[in-house]
Design a protein around this motif. Structure first.
Motif, PDB file in Angstrom:
ATOM      1  N   LYS A  84      -7.436  -5.242   2.472  1.00 30.65           N
ATOM      2  CA  LYS A  84      -7.292  -3.817   2.776  1.00 30.65           C
ATOM      3  C   LYS A  84      -7.810  -3.512   4.181  1.00 30.65           C
ATOM      4  O   LYS A  84      -7.249  -2.676   4.886  1.00 30.65           O
ATOM      5  N   GLY A  85      -8.880  -4.194   4.576  1.00 33.30           N
ATOM      6  CA  GLY A  85      -9.427  -3.994   5.915  1.00 33.30           C
ATOM      7  C   GLY A  85      -8.484  -4.462   7.009  1.00 33.30           C
ATOM      8  O   GLY A  85      -8.617  -4.045   8.168  1.00 33.30           O
ATOM      9  N   ASN A  86      -7.541  -5.328   6.660  1.00 32.40           N
ATOM     10  CA  ASN A  86      -6.547  -5.819   7.618  1.00 32.40           C
ATOM     11  C   ASN A  86      -5.215  -5.100   7.461  1.00 32.40           C
ATOM     12  O   ASN A  86      -4.203  -5.538   8.022  1.00 32.40           O
ATOM     13  N   ASP A  87      -5.225  -4.025   6.657  1.00 32.40           N
ATOM     14  CA  ASP A  87      -4.001  -3.268   6.365  1.00 32.40           C
ATOM     15  C   ASP A  87      -2.948  -4.156   5.708  1.00 32.40           C
ATOM     16  O   ASP A  87      -1.753  -4.074   6.003  1.00 32.40           O
ATOM     17  N   VAL A  88      -3.427  -5.042   4.839  1.00 33.89           N
ATOM     18  CA  VAL A  88      -2.556  -5.952   4.086  1.00 33.89           C
ATOM     19  C   VAL A  88      -2.687  -5.629   2.607  1.00 33.89           C
ATOM     20  O   VAL A  88      -3.793  -5.428   2.090  1.00 33.89           O
ATOM     21  N   SER A  89      -1.556  -5.581   1.915  1.00 29.90           N
ATOM     22  CA  SER A  89      -1.546  -5.275   0.483  1.00 29.90           C
ATOM     23  C   SER A  89      -1.334  -6.546  -0.332  1.00 29.90           C
ATOM     24  O   SER A  89      -0.327  -7.245  -0.161  1.00 29.90           O
ATOM     25  N   ILE A  90      -2.310  -6.853  -1.203  1.00 28.32           N
ATOM     26  CA  ILE A  90      -2.208  -8.016  -2.090  1.00 28.32           C
ATOM     27  C   ILE A  90      -2.137  -7.526  -3.536  1.00 28.32           C
ATOM     28  O   ILE A  90      -2.937  -6.677  -3.965  1.00 28.32           O
ATOM     29  N   GLY A  91      -1.201  -8.063  -4.287  1.00 26.45           N
ATOM     30  CA  GLY A  91      -1.116  -7.792  -5.721  1.00 26.45           C
ATOM     31  C   GLY A  91      -1.526  -9.028  -6.496  1.00 26.45           C
ATOM     32  O   GLY A  91      -1.214 -10.151  -6.104  1.00 26.45           O
ATOM     33  N   VAL A  92      -2.254  -8.820  -7.612  1.00 26.43           N
ATOM     34  CA  VAL A  92      -2.726  -9.943  -8.429  1.00 26.43           C
ATOM     35  C   VAL A  92      -2.233  -9.771  -9.860  1.00 26.43           C
ATOM     36  O   VAL A  92      -2.356  -8.689 -10.449  1.00 26.43           O
ATOM     37  N   ALA A  93      -1.677 -10.830 -10.402  1.00 28.80           N
ATOM     38  CA  ALA A  93      -1.276 -10.854 -11.810  1.00 28.80           C
ATOM     39  C   ALA A  93      -1.970 -12.027 -12.490  1.00 28.80           C
ATOM     40  O   ALA A  93      -1.971 -13.145 -11.954  1.00 28.80           O
ATOM     41  N   TYR A  94      -2.557 -11.770 -13.651  1.00 32.17           N
ATOM     42  CA  TYR A  94      -3.228 -12.825 -14.430  1.00 32.17           C
ATOM     43  C   TYR A  94      -2.419 -13.041 -15.708  1.00 32.17           C
ATOM     44  O   TYR A  94      -2.266 -12.132 -16.526  1.00 32.17           O
TER      45      TYR A  94
END
Length: 399
Positions: A84-94
């Motif tokens: 988020k600090g790099n303006d990047v969106s990561i999604g996580v699925a378990y």
């Protein structure tokens, strides 16, 4: 209602925050004990994702209760925050592949977790679509919502078709994803899991591999102490945590088992209206945990697998020592008699051999091939990992 029985038990409060002793609880970083190197390795593998680049795919091996799932969930959550600090969106699925054991179920689960229908206008129904259509919608969701998707496949060795590994690891290369990228963390209890994979999957998936070793008694003791605020102050007797740690370390260093035993010990103290959790509660909890764990595994097994297990346990009791080996032919002979007892048709010897192999895969038994002597060929010795009485109790409980 005056004078009626109070079924909610005593006023003695044992737990302050029982949630800390649930296996599903994800602790803060300072509560993750003895896994600094493993967390660092995982972080280094997926670090490119925090800058919007493609992370390394990872396979994580280790016995049950060595922190594989815990560390994978923690480090991916931390990656989301860092990105988020790099303006990047990561999604996580378990994805729990023990529950979502088909390719279709696993893809549907990942899509459902990563989706926000209000944002994407894409629906992920629980059933009714082809596998290909679930994939198509998953790719759309990832491309629409994220720069990077991280998909954790826990107990990946339980999935029926490993084609999902090929699809995920080559999603960008094959043009399925055009705006985003994806990384996979596969978790397995089987150190030799990689050997069973197709060569194409090995080449595209197995970029990083890490083995989580069992915890020792000191580490388990620290893990339990870090969660002791689940109890009210002064409730735990001094010998409780060391006793639980010693039991868990003796039995393969399983931290999950240790936490379960400590929780069960507290529940036993509550049930018996005790003011403190004692070592006697721990001993009772240890027995309860063994039966609970096996009952869960065995309850999901077919009826003939239960009969094979019961035959093994009865034969083991007849021999000297709880770890005495029994041959496959001995198991089959008694299994047939148990089928007759239950008025059930018995399976052929070849199928019983397959069942024994499946039980070894679930770490309920151990197998070792022996040489019978010149001209006599080989035979298989089978050993129960757990006490035969516990196995029998679990089989009966799951009927």
């Amino acid at each position: 209602m005056s004078g009626s029985t109070d079924y909610f038990g005593s006023e003695n409060e044992i737990f302050r925050n029982k949630e800390l002793l649930q296996v599903s609880h994800l602790p803060d970083g300072d509560r993750i004990i003895g896994r600094e190197d493993e967390l660092t390795n995982l972080a280094n593998a997926i670090k490119p994702a925090t800058r919007g680049n493609t992370p390394n795919n990872v396979l994580v091996y280790g016995k049950t209760g060595t922190g594989k799932s815990l560390c994978s969930k923690f480090i991916t959550n931390q990656a989301v925050d860092r990105a988020k600090g790099n303006d990047v969106s990561i999604g996580v699925a378990y994805v729990d592949c023990l529950q979502e054991s088909t390719e279709t179920q696993a893809v549907q689960s990942a899509g459902h977790q990563l989706n926000d229908q209000g944002e994407t206008a894409i629906s992920i129904p629980h059933s009714g679509l082809s596998t290909a259509e679930y994939y198509r919608r998953l790719w759309q969701i990832i491309d629409t919502r994220y720069d990077v998707a991280l998909i954790i496949l826990d107990e990946v060795d339980k999935i029926e078709d490993d084609d999902i590994l090929m699809q995920l690891s080559r999603a960008v290369e094959s043009g399925k994803l055009t705006e985003s990228t994806v990384g996979v963390i596969g978790i397995s209890n089987k150190v030799r899991y990689k050997d069973s994979l197709d060569e194409r999957i090995k080449s595209s998936l197995c970029e990083r591999e890490y083995v989580f070793s069992p915890y020792d008694a000191t580490q388990i003791r620290e893990i339990l102490r870090s969660r002791s605020d689940a109890f009210h102050e002064g409730v735990l007797e001094d010998g409780v945590v060391p006793r639980v740690a010693a039991l868990a370390a003796r039995e393969h260093g399983d931290a999950r088992k240790a936490i379960d035993i400590l929780r069960f010990a507290g529940e036993i103290a509550e049930e018996n209206d005790l003011e403190r959790v004692t070592e006697s509660c721990v001993d009772q909890a240890h027995e309860r945990e063994e039966t609970s764990r096996l009952a869960e595994l065995i309850s999901k097994s077919p009826s003939h697998a239960k009969l094979v297990l019961e035959a093994m346990a009865l034969l083991t009791q007849q021999k000297e020592g709880d770890d005495a080996p029994v041959t496959t032919n001995e198991v089959y002979d008694l299994y047939q008699r148990l089928c007759d007892r239950d008025q059930s048709d018995h399976l052929k010897l070849r199928r019983v051999r397959d069942i024994l192999s499946e039980l070894e895969f679930l770490s309920i038994i151990e197998q070792e091939r022996k040489w019978a002597g010149k001209g006599k060929g080989n035979y298989m010795e089978n050993r129960l990992i757990d006490d035969p009485e516990v196995i029998i109790a679990a089989c009966n409980e799951s009927d």
